[in-house]
Design a protein around this motif. Structure first.
Motif, PDB file in Angstrom:
ATOM      1  N   LEU A 464      46.706  92.324  45.820  1.00 31.01           N
ATOM      2  CA  LEU A 464      47.401  92.966  46.935  1.00 31.01           C
ATOM      3  C   LEU A 464      47.604  91.962  48.054  1.00 31.01           C
ATOM      4  O   LEU A 464      46.655  91.293  48.468  1.00 31.01           O
ATOM      5  CB  LEU A 464      46.588  94.170  47.431  1.00 31.01           C
ATOM      6  N   TYR A 465      48.829  91.862  48.526  1.00 32.39           N
ATOM      7  CA  TYR A 465      49.163  90.944  49.622  1.00 32.39           C
ATOM      8  C   TYR A 465      49.756  91.750  50.774  1.00 32.39           C
ATOM      9  O   TYR A 465      50.753  92.466  50.597  1.00 32.39           O
ATOM     10  CB  TYR A 465      50.189  89.895  49.153  1.00 32.39           C
ATOM     11  N   PHE A 466      49.132  91.633  51.939  1.00 33.02           N
ATOM     12  CA  PHE A 466      49.668  92.298  53.125  1.00 33.02           C
ATOM     13  C   PHE A 466      49.940  91.233  54.180  1.00 33.02           C
ATOM     14  O   PHE A 466      49.079  90.410  54.482  1.00 33.02           O
ATOM     15  CB  PHE A 466      48.676  93.331  53.669  1.00 33.02           C
ATOM     16  N   ILE A 488      58.278  83.842  51.193  1.00 33.85           N
ATOM     17  CA  ILE A 488      57.741  85.013  50.490  1.00 33.85           C
ATOM     18  C   ILE A 488      58.753  85.510  49.452  1.00 33.85           C
ATOM     19  O   ILE A 488      58.399  85.816  48.306  1.00 33.85           O
ATOM     20  CB  ILE A 488      57.400  86.132  51.487  1.00 33.85           C
ATOM     21  N   LEU A 492      58.261  85.844  45.031  1.00 36.28           N
ATOM     22  CA  LEU A 492      57.992  87.189  44.505  1.00 36.28           C
ATOM     23  C   LEU A 492      57.799  87.188  42.992  1.00 36.28           C
ATOM     24  O   LEU A 492      56.961  87.921  42.453  1.00 36.28           O
ATOM     25  CB  LEU A 492      59.132  88.140  44.892  1.00 36.28           C
ATOM     26  N   LEU A 495      54.101  85.780  42.095  1.00 33.97           N
ATOM     27  CA  LEU A 495      52.852  86.388  42.565  1.00 33.97           C
ATOM     28  C   LEU A 495      52.030  86.815  41.358  1.00 33.97           C
ATOM     29  O   LEU A 495      52.552  87.439  40.425  1.00 33.97           O
ATOM     30  CB  LEU A 495      53.141  87.597  43.458  1.00 33.97           C
ATOM     31  N   THR A 501      50.935  94.074  40.905  1.00 35.24           N
ATOM     32  CA  THR A 501      50.844  93.520  42.264  1.00 35.24           C
ATOM     33  C   THR A 501      51.356  94.500  43.322  1.00 35.24           C
ATOM     34  O   THR A 501      52.421  95.118  43.161  1.00 35.24           O
ATOM     35  CB  THR A 501      51.663  92.220  42.342  1.00 35.24           C
ATOM     36  N   GLN A 502      50.593  94.619  44.415  1.00 31.40           N
ATOM     37  CA  GLN A 502      50.973  95.468  45.552  1.00 31.40           C
ATOM     38  C   GLN A 502      51.343  94.578  46.740  1.00 31.40           C
ATOM     39  O   GLN A 502      50.804  93.475  46.888  1.00 31.40           O
ATOM     40  CB  GLN A 502      49.805  96.364  45.944  1.00 31.40           C
ATOM     41  N   ILE A 503      52.236  95.090  47.609  1.00 32.81           N
ATOM     42  CA  ILE A 503      52.681  94.283  48.736  1.00 32.81           C
ATOM     43  C   ILE A 503      52.987  95.200  49.925  1.00 32.81           C
ATOM     44  O   ILE A 503      53.306  96.382  49.755  1.00 32.81           O
ATOM     45  CB  ILE A 503      53.934  93.453  48.339  1.00 32.81           C
ATOM     46  N   LEU A 547      55.087  96.081  43.793  1.00 31.81           N
ATOM     47  CA  LEU A 547      56.200  95.142  43.936  1.00 31.81           C
ATOM     48  C   LEU A 547      57.249  95.344  42.858  1.00 31.81           C
ATOM     49  O   LEU A 547      58.452  95.301  43.123  1.00 31.81           O
ATOM     50  CB  LEU A 547      55.669  93.702  43.907  1.00 31.81           C
ATOM     51  N   VAL A 554      61.954  95.455  49.018  1.00 31.83           N
ATOM     52  CA  VAL A 554      61.220  94.322  49.594  1.00 31.83           C
ATOM     53  C   VAL A 554      62.169  93.155  49.862  1.00 31.83           C
ATOM     54  O   VAL A 554      62.127  92.525  50.930  1.00 31.83           O
ATOM     55  CB  VAL A 554      60.071  93.885  48.649  1.00 31.83           C
ATOM     56  N   LEU A 697      50.153  81.825  47.878  1.00 33.39           N
ATOM     57  CA  LEU A 697      50.575  83.064  47.226  1.00 33.39           C
ATOM     58  C   LEU A 697      50.511  82.987  45.697  1.00 33.39           C
ATOM     59  O   LEU A 697      50.285  84.001  45.038  1.00 33.39           O
ATOM     60  CB  LEU A 697      52.006  83.412  47.649  1.00 33.39           C
TER      61      LEU A 697
END
Length: 1056
Positions: A464-466, A488, A492, A495, A501-503, A547, A554, A697
């Motif tokens: 997870l990337y925030f 970023i 994508l 990742l 994967t969550q973003i 994602l 996104v 990342l």
């Protein structure tokens, strides 16, 4: 050049009428004061002939003849200079009669008085003449008695005068101690060469010596000392582990192996060697492999000690991983995963107390293999992971199987464990399992176990990337937002963890903006929270998205983000409330929070104020709080983040004070990292940010990890150093960890005496892989237990030692003055070298030689480099507060190789390579051709690249041929280089340069080296970018390498 010290008093010009007038016979300048300094511990040393000068005298020929009962003495040759004499006071000078009298503590009965007359040579003090060749390497029996642990008490040196000569007696007085970091302040309280007033700018380093002015090519250099005028082929530094004989051309005495060594012709009865003047004929052949030495002489007619700078050991080959342990225990894990400060554990607490360097380990559990070698993955399936039921050690190559394979003995606690039936295998005639070759965990020091469900508190989390992005007006102006959004978006696809994967994203200025990116939307929805005192999260279920499902939303958001705030004039920063909102949003899953911060937090909780503008606190006890977090809010938030498995990386951009000391705390306690870009401008620094963010990342990351290191009975780990949260006494919580993070830990002996012969270490990292598997990475190593301090020195690992010392010194800057941290480093090095010297002070006539183990020959250089590194060096004017704190945070996480490169960077000449036809194979040769970090390495006609792993500095000499500059820089070749950007141009020379720079970057991709161009003479840019980083030079009141060695040597020779 910044080397002159206006605060240093001028010295009276030495009279020229009697440049070599002898002192009174009672004066023995620079003679050592006791057995600790290694004087002639076993007898009488004859004085040099009356007509000889000894500009670089040492206590014995380089070949090691000071242990012999027959020491060759060259015949008297009038008006002859012997560059490295084998007799005479080791660091003695021939001072002027106008010098103040030497204190009585220099009257040493172990050293004879200097001759009463000296005839100066008519052809110059540094001429070399042919000298008759005499053998200088006597042979000894192969056995040697163990070195005594302590030298004899003060004043009890055996002394036997020659026949017919009355013994002279002088009182032996103890040399007073000198405060660490600075030499004595007057001639009356120290050796004459120490009578230099201290630089007022920095009390921890003496002022530059008058005969060692810094110079650089293109600037006039006044040769006033013998420091750089030693014979070009002479090298008093002994390599290859001990008394290696130098080449024949470099020594006035020919080395000869085997047989009887005839003595040379004698010049008179007082030159006869007496049986009592050498150590007993027990033989010291075994000891000759133990140390190397550096002769410290003096310039004739001067009180300044001198060293041939070319003889100084330099780590031009970079960090070298130790190989001896791997040879002893082939199944140990690779050193890149686990390195110990010494490959020999002391057997007792008393022996450990004499090892004045850290006893510690450096662990990099996820280190990348340079050759792509993978760690084997093992799945035990139904059998479950095999572990010791008492100490919980994982099965490894050092366990033993007994009882026909039904039991196994733990190598750490020695408990007999049952072998599960699913894991059973018969033993062969040698007691080895018959399936050994099919079991990686029994043949490899590093292995990865797939963890069953009992190792999971919850289901494995997805990656997870925030992203929390500052969008205040200064951030918009710098161009940071555009670079971040583009990077970023470009990453994508790479990742880790697809398709799980969550973003998520949030931005902030004086308010907080959240973005709904639900997959059913065509474009994101912005929601603004302006209540900073009671922060809440709107639509918590739609702000973190998968994602792969919301990819188009996104991408739309990232494309529109730069223009969304392009007209923003808001200068405030509600960073604290935005941080709290991020925690609320991420606490369900955990993950990685990436903060992009440009403006000092000014609103809501966690607001910070400008610090460090009061110059009166610098250099006082009130300075170190500036390097600590101002507000406890940030440490409390870091603890909360760790609790919910959230790792924080801080990207700080600003042209003003940002308070890295406070912001960096978020990374420190969550296993994260601080990236600092001062005065960020996207046109200049954009490429660096792009590469470093992309690596952050896309590199493989271990999520929700914990790490523990186990060790054998009688040994335990006592302190841990790096970026983590200590969850219990020995469990490190690491919400997110990767291959660029290393951790250091000190160990101590619990028992007075160890009864085991081998100590085993096992590092275990339990983590969630990006693929969703829970895994345990295990590294195991065996280390022998020794009873000999000399063996600990032989097995020392300079890289691991310097890594520990750097972290300890940086931590010390958080509770003490910078000067105290530098003194701490110097004291540890001096104590270690003094203890080593004591091992050999009796067996060898050390005299003025500085001796050290071959394994630690680079330790003084790295110690000096540490004292000059950004977190520790100088004072207020040398490094800005933010830069100092950011460098400290970075160095606390660096693996050994990266840190060694930062401390002693590469300096490589490129122009000769660029003008010659070459192939890509030649690129490797140029990469290895490193130069010493001294001004003399820079030629005005050359082009050089300086590479510390974080940036390149391309230095153009003043008279570099214009066609080279034109090929590389195009039409801007004559412009001011600060305004020129290096890019690939349409010619072979430019392509070759860009290719070699790219290869440097590929050799270590963890950071991106931005290229700065500077032309010789462009001040202050040249001084700031390059000259101040030539660590061997004197700069701004700090020691050069030669002065540092002399200062360390002087303190090593002092009595405790």
């Amino acid at each position: 050049m910044g080397t002159e010290n206006p605060g240093r008093p001028n010295f009276t010009t030495r009279p020229t009428t009697t440049p070599f007038a002898a002192p009174p016979q009672t004066m023995t300048p620079f003679s050592s004061s006791g057995p600790v300094a290694g004087p002639e511990a076993s007898g009488f040393r004859p004085p040099p002939p009356a007509s000889q000068q000894t500009p670089f005298s040492s206590s014995g020929p380089v070949g090691g003849s000071n242990a012999s009962t027959f020491r060759p003495t060259p015949p008297v040759a009038p008006q002859t200079t012997v560059p490295f004499s084998s007799f005479g006071p080791a660091v003695g000078a021939q001072p002027s009669p106008f010098r103040p009298s030497t204190p009585a503590r220099f009257n040493d009965p172990s050293v004879p008085p200097p001759p009463t007359t000296n005839v100066p040579p008519t052809v110059g003090p540094f001429s070399r003449f042919p000298t008759p060749h005499y053998p200088s390497t006597p042979q000894f029996p192969l056995t040697a008695p163990p070195p005594p642990s302590r030298p004899p008490p003060m004043g009890q040196l055996p002394f036997q005068p020659p026949a017919g000569q009355a013994p002279f007696q002088r009182p032996l007085q103890q040399m007073p101690s000198v405060q660490m970091g600075s030499p004595p302040q007057s001639v009356s309280s120290g050796p004459p060469s120490v009578g230099v007033h201290q630089s007022p700018s920095d009390s921890s380093f003496p002022a530059p010596l008058p005969n060692s002015q810094t110079s650089f090519p293109g600037y006039a250099r006044k040769q006033v000392s013998a420091d750089s005028q030693g014979p070009p082929t002479q090298s008093p530094f002994l390599t290859q582990g001990g008394y290696g004989a130098p080449p024949a051309a470099s020594s006035p005495f020919a080395s000869q192996q085997g047989g009887y060594v005839p003595p040379p012709p004698v010049a008179g009865p007082h030159h006869m060697q007496h049986p009592g003047s050498g150590p007993p004929l027990g033989g010291v052949q075994a000891l000759t492999e133990d140390f190397s030495s550096l002769s410290i002489g003096s310039v004739p007619g001067s009180i300044e000690p001198g060293i041939d700078p070319k003889a100084l050991p330099r780590p031009l080959g970079g960090d070298v991983e130790p190989k001896s342990l791997a040879q002893m225990y082939p199944m140990n894990c690779k050193p890149r995963f686990l390195r110990l400060t010494t490959g020999a554990i002391p057997s007792s607490q008393s022996l450990s107390s004499r090892w004045h360097l850290p006893l510690a380990a450096v662990v990099c559990p996820l280190a990348e293999s340079p050759d792509g070698e993978e760690v084997p993955v093992v799945n035990f399936g139904a059998a479950g992971i095999i572990r010791c039921r008492r100490c919980r050690t994982y099965v490894n190559p050092f366990v033993t199987f007994t009882d026909a394979g039904r039991k196994w003995r733990c190598n750490i606690c020695a408990l007999l464990n049952d072998v599960p039936s699913d894991y059973f295998a018969n033993l062969d005639a040698t007691g080895r399992r018959i399936d050994m070759d099919q079991r990686p965990e029994l043949t490899h020091g590093s292995v990865e176990f797939v963890a069953p469900t009992e190792y999971m508190v919850r289901a494995p989390m997805p990656p997870l990337y925030f992203f929390l992005i500052d969008v205040s007006s200064s951030a918009v102006r710098s161009g940071m937002i555009e670079v971040v959004a583009q990077t970023i978006r470009s990453c994508l696809d790479e990742l880790p963890g697809y398709p799980r994967t969550q973003i998520g994203f949030a931005t902030f200025d004086s308010t907080i903006h959240f973005y709904n990116m639900k997959s059913s939307l065509t474009q994101p929805q912005m929601m603004v929270v302006s209540d900073l005192d009671d922060v809440f999260v709107p639509l918590p279920d739609d702000l973190l998205v998968n994602l792969s499902e919301s990819r188009s939303v996104v991408e739309t958001f990232l494309d529109s983000l730069p223009s969304m705030f392009q007209d923003n004039v808001n200068v405030e920063s509600a960073f604290g409330p935005a941080l709290k909102a991020s925690l609320m949003l991420m606490s369900q899953l955990g993950g990685k929070l990436l903060i992009f911060q440009n403006t000092l937090p000014s609103l809501g909780v966690g607001r910070l104020k400008l610090r460090g503008d009061d110059l009166r606190v610098y250099g006082t006890d009130k300075e170190h709080p500036l390097r600590l977090p101002e507000d406890p809010f940030y440490k409390q938030m870091a603890a909360e983040f760790t609790k919910f498995q959230i790792g924080v990386d801080v990207y700080a951009f600003s042209d003003k004070y940002t308070d890295i000391a406070s912001l960096g705390t978020l990374a420190k306690y969550t296993g994260g990292q601080v990236y600092y870009y001062p005065n960020f401008q996207s046109t200049i620094h954009g490429e660096k940010l792009r590469h470093e963010l992309a690596r952050d990342l896309t590199r493989e990351t271990a999520w929700e990890a914990v790490m523990r290191i186990r060790c054998g009975k009688g040994v335990r780990f006592t302190s841990y150093h790096g970026n983590f949260m200590l969850r219990s006494t020995d469990l490190l919580a690491l919400p997110a960890v990767d291959c660029d993070k290393a951790f250091a830990m000190q160990l101590s002996l619990e028992e007075t005496l160890l009864t085991i012969q081998t100590v085993y270490f096992q590092v275990a990292l339990l983590y969630t892989a990006s693929c969703g598997e829970r895994r345990i990475r295990v590294h195991t190593a065996a280390v022998p237990v020794v009873t000999d301090l000399g063996e600990m020195y032989r097995q020392a690992d300079t890289g691991a030692i310097v890594t520990l010392l750097s972290r300890l010194a940086i931590e010390k800057t958080l509770s003490s003055k910078l000067e105290d941290a530098r003194n701490f480093l110097q004291l540890r090095i001096v104590k270690a070298l003094k203890e080593f010297r004591n091992l050999y002070a009796v067996q060898h006539r050390l005299g003025g030689k500085m001796i050290y183990p071959e394994s630690l020959k680079f330790l003084p250089m790295y110690g000096l480099a540490l004292c000059k590194s950004a977190p520790i060096r100088g004072g207020y004017a040398d490094v800005s507060l933010d830069e100092r704190c950011a460098a400290g945070h970075t160095m606390m996480t660096l693996p050994v190789k990266k840190l060694m490169k930062l401390l002693y960077p590469s300096l490589i000449r490129l122009d000769e390579y660029l003008v010659k036809p070459s192939t890509e194979a030649d690129d490797l040769k140029i990469m290895e051709n490193r130069l010493p970090l001294v001004g003399e390495s820079l030629d005005s006609r050359g082009l050089y690249v300086y590479d510390d792993g974080f940036r390149y500095v391309l230095w153009f000499g003043r008279v570099l041929p214009p066609d080279i500059a034109k090929n590389l820089l195009g039409t801007d070749f004559a412009a001011e280089l600060s305004k020129v950007t290096l890019c690939e141009r349409d010619n072979e020379m430019s392509r070759k340069l860009m290719r070699i720079l790219k290869k440097f970057r590929e050799s270590d991709p963890s950071y991106f080296q931005l290229c700065y161009l500077v032309r010789q003479g462009e001040q202050p840019r040249e001084g700031h970018l390059l000259l101040a980083n030539l660590v061997e030079e004197q700069m701004g009141g700090t020691n050069g390498y030669v002065d540092w060695i002399i200062q360390v040597h002087r303190q090593v020779q002092q009595n405790p």
